[in-house]
Design a protein around this motif. Structure first.
Motif, PDB file in Angstrom:
ATOM      1  N   PHE A 277       0.702  -1.005   0.061  1.00 52.21           N
ATOM      2  CA  PHE A 277       0.018  -0.068  -0.103  1.00 52.21           C
ATOM      3  C   PHE A 277       0.770   1.160   0.015  1.00 52.21           C
ATOM      4  O   PHE A 277       0.791   2.175  -0.869  1.00 52.21           O
TER       5      PHE A 277
ATOM      6  N   ARG B  34       1.130   3.942  -2.729  1.00 50.54           N
ATOM      7  CA  ARG B  34       0.698   5.254  -2.681  1.00 50.54           C
ATOM      8  C   ARG B  34       1.789   6.200  -2.594  1.00 50.54           C
ATOM      9  O   ARG B  34       1.490   7.481  -3.314  1.00 50.54           O
TER      10      ARG B  34
ATOM     11  N   LEU C  37      -6.586   2.302  -3.704  1.00 51.30           N
ATOM     12  CA  LEU C  37      -5.495   1.796  -3.009  1.00 51.30           C
ATOM     13  C   LEU C  37      -6.287   0.846  -2.077  1.00 51.30           C
ATOM     14  O   LEU C  37      -5.807  -0.277  -1.478  1.00 51.30           O
TER      15      LEU C  37
ATOM     16  N   ALA D   4      -5.647  -3.253  -1.420  1.00 54.77           N
ATOM     17  CA  ALA D   4      -5.262  -3.622  -0.108  1.00 54.77           C
ATOM     18  C   ALA D   4      -6.158  -4.837   0.421  1.00 54.77           C
ATOM     19  O   ALA D   4      -5.686  -5.531   0.831  1.00 54.77           O
TER      20      ALA D   4
ATOM     21  N   ILE E 108      -3.292   1.769   7.791  1.00 53.95           N
ATOM     22  CA  ILE E 108      -3.775   2.750   6.520  1.00 53.95           C
ATOM     23  C   ILE E 108      -4.126   4.072   6.931  1.00 53.95           C
ATOM     24  O   ILE E 108      -3.609   5.174   6.491  1.00 53.95           O
TER      25      ILE E 108
END
Length: 255
Positions: A19, A23, A102, A106, A127
């Protein structure tokens, strides 16, 4: 597609690492590499998607041909809206869709490898501790930090350099400073909330401020950046009268 080639994170930590890498790539596309990203999103081309990869790289490309795809696909056709909106609004729109993608990726991994309720909660909390891409791109996180921080402390730090460079080992300027020590003994919940809002975040990578890192502030958009992220050293900053970040330097009138 690179994002789905023989890469299957199986633990919470591995999924979170995936992630963070994706990102970072997406934030790079929408901030430091924004000029290149803008040019690649030609409305005359077919439906395009913005991909972020675990390697912290990004790519604008056509969607996967396989149905269903190996991984959830990003928002389709982001290039069509490019010339119909102001650039800032368009980038913010892409950022929102990137945040949604995202999370989809995930939790796709989480579902595929049987994460239980505790693992899903732990993944979400990890997150959620990071600012969203939208918050980084729009500057929302910085505005929240500005509202929560003290305006009266560390005033000398801001005036040390015309380029607003935060010196190594010093606290950020007043508008981004953390809550004052006297608040640390107050209710733990309020302290945690204020501390979270008071963090300074890099406009390029979105990571938190650290006292042992060199930072510099853009005089145009007033976003803060790690010196390493924008390739500015403390020595170079001393000779900059007005610093413009890569996004502001590359920005031009859009027609």
């Amino acid at each position: 597609m690179e994002g789905g080639q023989q890469y299957n994170p199986r633990t919470v930590e591995e999924v979170f690492r995936d992630f963070k890498g994706r990102r970072a790539g997406l934030i790079k596309a929408l901030t430091t590499d924004v000029e290149e990203f803008y040019q690649q999103c030609d409305p005359e081309k077919e439906n395009l998607c913005l991909y972020g990869f675990p390697s912290e790289q990004w790519e604008v490309n056509l969607p996967a041909e396989e149905v269903p795809p190996e991984l959830p696909e990003p928002a389709l056709g982001i290039n069509f809206a490019r010339d119909g909106m102001q650039e800032k609004d368009w980038l913010s729109l892409v950022a929102v869709h990137s945040d949604a993608w995202l999370l989809a990726v995930a939790f796709y991994f989480g579902a595929r490898f049987g994460f239980d309720r505790a693992d899903r909660r732990r993944l979400f909390n990890m997150i959620n501790d990071l600012p969203t891409i939208f918050e980084v791109v729009s500057g929302t996180a910085k505005k929240q930090s500005k509202e929560k921080s003290s305006m009266s402390n560390h005033s000398s730090t801001k005036s040390k350099s015309n380029s607003k460079a935060a010196q190594r080992g010093s606290e950020p300027p007043p508008k981004y400073s953390r809550p004052q020590p006297k608040d640390e003994d107050e209710d733990g919940l309020e302290e945690e909330e204020d501390d979270e809002q008071g963090e300074t975040l890099c406009g390029a990578c979105g990571e938190n401020y650290a006292s042992d890192e060199f930072w510099i502030c853009c005089d145009i958009c007033e976003k803060w950046f790690h010196g390493n992220c924008v390739k500015i050293t403390p020595a170079r900053a001393e000779h900059i009268k007005q610093y413009k970040c890569p996004a502001c330097s590359n920005k031009r009138a859009r027609t």
